[in-house]
Motif scaffolding. Structure first.
Motif, PDB file in Angstrom:
ATOM      1  N   ILE A 180       8.998  37.163   1.610  1.00  0.00           N
ATOM      2  CA  ILE A 180       8.753  38.211   2.326  1.00  0.00           C
ATOM      3  C   ILE A 180       9.334  38.265   3.826  1.00  0.00           C
ATOM      4  CG2 ILE A 180       7.101  39.654   3.326  1.00  0.00           C
ATOM      5  CD1 ILE A 180       5.639  39.432   0.986  1.00  0.00           C
ATOM      6  N   ASP A 181       9.336  37.021   4.333  1.00  0.00           N
ATOM      7  CA  ASP A 181       9.899  36.646   5.536  1.00  0.00           C
ATOM      8  C   ASP A 181      11.278  36.842   5.493  1.00  0.00           C
ATOM      9  OD1 ASP A 181       9.822  35.650   8.366  1.00  0.00           O
ATOM     10  OD2 ASP A 181      10.637  33.729   7.409  1.00  0.00           O
ATOM     11  N   GLN A 182      11.981  36.213   4.606  1.00  0.00           N
ATOM     12  CA  GLN A 182      13.663  36.326   4.375  1.00  0.00           C
ATOM     13  C   GLN A 182      13.834  37.998   4.155  1.00  0.00           C
ATOM     14  OE1 GLN A 182      14.154  33.945   1.239  1.00  0.00           O
ATOM     15  NE2 GLN A 182      14.385  32.077   2.268  1.00  0.00           N
ATOM     16  N   ILE A 183      13.052  38.610   3.611  1.00  0.00           N
ATOM     17  CA  ILE A 183      13.255  40.171   3.344  1.00  0.00           C
ATOM     18  C   ILE A 183      13.117  40.733   4.754  1.00  0.00           C
ATOM     19  CG2 ILE A 183      12.417  42.301   2.263  1.00  0.00           C
ATOM     20  CD1 ILE A 183      11.870  40.474  -0.237  1.00  0.00           C
ATOM     21  N   MET A 184      12.019  40.460   5.336  1.00  0.00           N
ATOM     22  CA  MET A 184      11.879  41.133   6.623  1.00  0.00           C
ATOM     23  C   MET A 184      13.031  40.976   7.679  1.00  0.00           C
ATOM     24  SD  MET A 184       9.353  43.214   6.763  1.00  0.00           S
ATOM     25  CE  MET A 184       8.889  43.218   8.561  1.00  0.00           C
ATOM     26  N   THR A 187      18.825  58.841   2.622  1.00  0.00           N
ATOM     27  CA  THR A 187      19.417  58.121   1.283  1.00  0.00           C
ATOM     28  C   THR A 187      20.292  57.135   1.867  1.00  0.00           C
ATOM     29  OG1 THR A 187      19.659  60.336   0.256  1.00  0.00           O
ATOM     30  CG2 THR A 187      21.376  58.841  -0.448  1.00  0.00           C
ATOM     31  N   TYR A 188      20.929  57.258   2.958  1.00  0.00           N
ATOM     32  CA  TYR A 188      21.949  56.234   3.708  1.00  0.00           C
ATOM     33  C   TYR A 188      20.999  54.964   4.234  1.00  0.00           C
ATOM     34  CZ  TYR A 188      23.980  53.703   7.400  1.00  0.00           C
ATOM     35  OH  TYR A 188      24.642  52.618   8.401  1.00  0.00           O
ATOM     36  N   LEU A 189      19.604  55.313   4.518  1.00  0.00           N
ATOM     37  CA  LEU A 189      18.842  54.340   4.914  1.00  0.00           C
ATOM     38  C   LEU A 189      18.194  53.604   3.852  1.00  0.00           C
ATOM     39  CD1 LEU A 189      16.755  55.715   7.968  1.00  0.00           C
ATOM     40  CD2 LEU A 189      18.312  53.802   7.726  1.00  0.00           C
ATOM     41  N   GLN A 190      17.987  54.287   2.678  1.00  0.00           N
ATOM     42  CA  GLN A 190      17.381  53.650   1.496  1.00  0.00           C
ATOM     43  C   GLN A 190      18.667  52.934   0.639  1.00  0.00           C
ATOM     44  OE1 GLN A 190      16.052  56.459  -1.486  1.00  0.00           O
ATOM     45  NE2 GLN A 190      16.368  54.837  -3.251  1.00  0.00           N
ATOM     46  N   ASN A 191      19.948  53.360   0.880  1.00  0.00           N
ATOM     47  CA  ASN A 191      20.837  52.229   0.338  1.00  0.00           C
ATOM     48  C   ASN A 191      21.282  51.217   1.010  1.00  0.00           C
ATOM     49  OD1 ASN A 191      21.531  54.260  -1.640  1.00  0.00           O
ATOM     50  ND2 ASN A 191      23.277  55.403  -0.399  1.00  0.00           N
ATOM     51  N   ALA A 214      20.360  45.201   1.715  1.00  0.00           N
ATOM     52  CA  ALA A 214      19.763  43.984   2.665  1.00  0.00           C
ATOM     53  C   ALA A 214      18.858  43.420   1.871  1.00  0.00           C
ATOM     54  CB  ALA A 214      19.210  44.535   4.007  1.00  0.00           C
ATOM     55  N   VAL A 215      18.053  43.960   1.059  1.00  0.00           N
ATOM     56  CA  VAL A 215      16.893  43.511   0.336  1.00  0.00           C
ATOM     57  C   VAL A 215      17.391  42.446  -0.786  1.00  0.00           C
ATOM     58  CG1 VAL A 215      15.008  43.607  -0.943  1.00  0.00           C
ATOM     59  CG2 VAL A 215      14.997  44.743   1.236  1.00  0.00           C
ATOM     60  N   THR A 216      18.447  43.036  -1.459  1.00  0.00           N
ATOM     61  CA  THR A 216      18.960  42.587  -2.614  1.00  0.00           C
ATOM     62  C   THR A 216      19.993  41.125  -2.290  1.00  0.00           C
ATOM     63  OG1 THR A 216      20.550  44.099  -2.705  1.00  0.00           O
ATOM     64  CG2 THR A 216      18.711  44.066  -4.412  1.00  0.00           C
ATOM     65  N   SER A 217      20.196  41.059  -0.801  1.00  0.00           N
ATOM     66  CA  SER A 217      21.049  40.000  -0.521  1.00  0.00           C
ATOM     67  C   SER A 217      20.228  39.030  -0.373  1.00  0.00           C
ATOM     68  CB  SER A 217      21.686  40.467   0.973  1.00  0.00           C
ATOM     69  OG  SER A 217      20.851  40.303   1.948  1.00  0.00           O
ATOM     70  N   ALA A 250      18.179  35.846  -1.659  1.00  0.00           N
ATOM     71  CA  ALA A 250      18.321  34.899  -2.722  1.00  0.00           C
ATOM     72  C   ALA A 250      17.139  35.084  -3.642  1.00  0.00           C
ATOM     73  CB  ALA A 250      18.407  33.376  -2.530  1.00  0.00           C
ATOM     74  N   GLY A 251      17.066  35.273  -4.965  1.00  0.00           N
ATOM     75  CA  GLY A 251      15.772  35.335  -5.673  1.00  0.00           C
ATOM     76  C   GLY A 251      15.405  37.002  -5.808  1.00  0.00           C
ATOM     77  N   ILE A 252      15.936  37.749  -5.047  1.00  0.00           N
ATOM     78  CA  ILE A 252      15.696  39.313  -5.237  1.00  0.00           C
ATOM     79  C   ILE A 252      16.966  39.979  -5.728  1.00  0.00           C
ATOM     80  CG2 ILE A 252      15.168  41.444  -4.081  1.00  0.00           C
ATOM     81  CD1 ILE A 252      12.896  39.388  -4.043  1.00  0.00           C
ATOM     82  N   ASN A 253      16.775  40.438  -7.105  1.00  0.00           N
ATOM     83  CA  ASN A 253      18.091  40.986  -7.699  1.00  0.00           C
ATOM     84  C   ASN A 253      17.820  42.700  -7.528  1.00  0.00           C
ATOM     85  OD1 ASN A 253      19.213  38.748  -8.427  1.00  0.00           O
ATOM     86  ND2 ASN A 253      17.576  38.390 -10.075  1.00  0.00           N
ATOM     87  N   HIS A 254      16.527  43.031  -7.403  1.00  0.00           N
ATOM     88  CA  HIS A 254      16.250  44.638  -7.409  1.00  0.00           C
ATOM     89  C   HIS A 254      15.467  44.984  -6.293  1.00  0.00           C
ATOM     90  CE1 HIS A 254      17.757  44.311 -11.703  1.00  0.00           C
ATOM     91  NE2 HIS A 254      17.018  43.423 -11.882  1.00  0.00           N
TER      92      HIS A 254
END
Length: 187
Positions: free
Chosen positions: A9-13, A59-63, A68-71, A73-77
Motif C-alpha cells: 500500500i505504501d508503494q502504491i501511494m 477518465t484521464y485520471l482513472q487511466n 501508476a498502480v499496476t507499475s 511490483a506484485g500488482i497486476n490489476h
C-alpha cells in the motif's frame, strides 16, 4: 494488517503521487482525492473522489491511476472505485498542496521561518503544520506514515519518540534529519 500488505500500500501511494491533476498540477494524493486502497491478491482497489462531480478529467485520471498502480511490483490489476462521500473539500488537501496552489494562510507562512519540531507533539499536528514533515519522517524510516488514514487515527496520539521506539529507529538520527532540513528540535 500484515507487513507485506502495508508495504505494498505504501508503494502504491508513492506511485500515485506521480499522477497529477492536469488542471491543478498537484498529485491526487496531496489533493486528498485518494480515500483508501484495498488489496485482493494481485488486484488493488483504489477508492477515490474528484474535486467536482462530472469532472471532465475523470477518465484521464482513472487511466493514469491504473497505470501508476499496476507499475508496482506484485500488482497486476487496478480497479478505481469512484465515491462521492465524504464530499471532497479543499480541507482534504495536504498543507503542501495548499501551499503549491497559493492557499496557505498568512499565519502558516509566517511560522515557516521558525520551524520547530516538538518531540512531545502528536505527529498529526506536526504534519498539518509543516508540508515536508511526512516526507522527512518517511525518509527516516517511518514508511507507514503514508498509509491512508494513519495520521488521522494513530497520528493524533503518536509522538516521534513513541514511533521511533515502535519502529526501532534511532531517535538521534531522526533529530539530525530534521535539523539538516532547517528545523529546531525541542525534546
Amino acid at each position: 494488517m500484515e507487513t507485506a500488505k502495508i508495504k505494498l500500500i505504501d508503494q502504491i501511494m508513492t506511485a500515485l503521487q506521480s499522477v497529477e491533476d492536469p488542471e491543478l498540477l498537484v498529485d491526487v494524493v496531496n489533493l486528498g482525492l485518494i480515500y483508501g486502497i484495498d488489496l485482493n491478491d494481485d488486484t488493488a482497489v483504489v477508492k477515490m473522489t474528484l474535486t467536482i462531480s462530472g469532472c471532465p478529467l475523470s477518465t484521464y485520471l482513472q487511466n493514469q491511476i491504473e497505470r501508476a498502480v499496476t507499475s508496482v511490483a506484485g500488482i497486476n490489476h487496478c480497479q478505481v472505485q469512484l465515491v462521492w462521500y465524504p464530499v471532497w473539500t479543499p480541507d482534504k488537501m495536504t498543507p503542501a498542496a495548499k501551499k503549491q496552489l497559493g492557499m496557505a494562510e498568512a499565519s502558516e507562512k509566517a511560522t515557516e521561518t521558525a520551524k520547530v519540531i516538538d518531540f512531545s507533539a502528536p505527529i498529526k499536528q506536526l504534519a498539518d503544520k509543516y508540508p515536508d514533515f511526512v516526507q522527512i519522517m518517511y525518509d527516516c524510516g517511518f514508511t507507514r506514515i503514508k498509509i491512508p488514514g494513519l495520521l488521522t487515527t494513530v497520528g493524533r496520539v503518536m509522538t516521534i519518540p513513541l514511533g521511533a521506539q515502535a519502529m526501532k529507529l534511532n531517535l538521534e538520527d531522526i533529530k539530525k534529519a530534521f535539523e539538516a532540513k532547517g528545523y529546531k528540535v525541542v525534546e
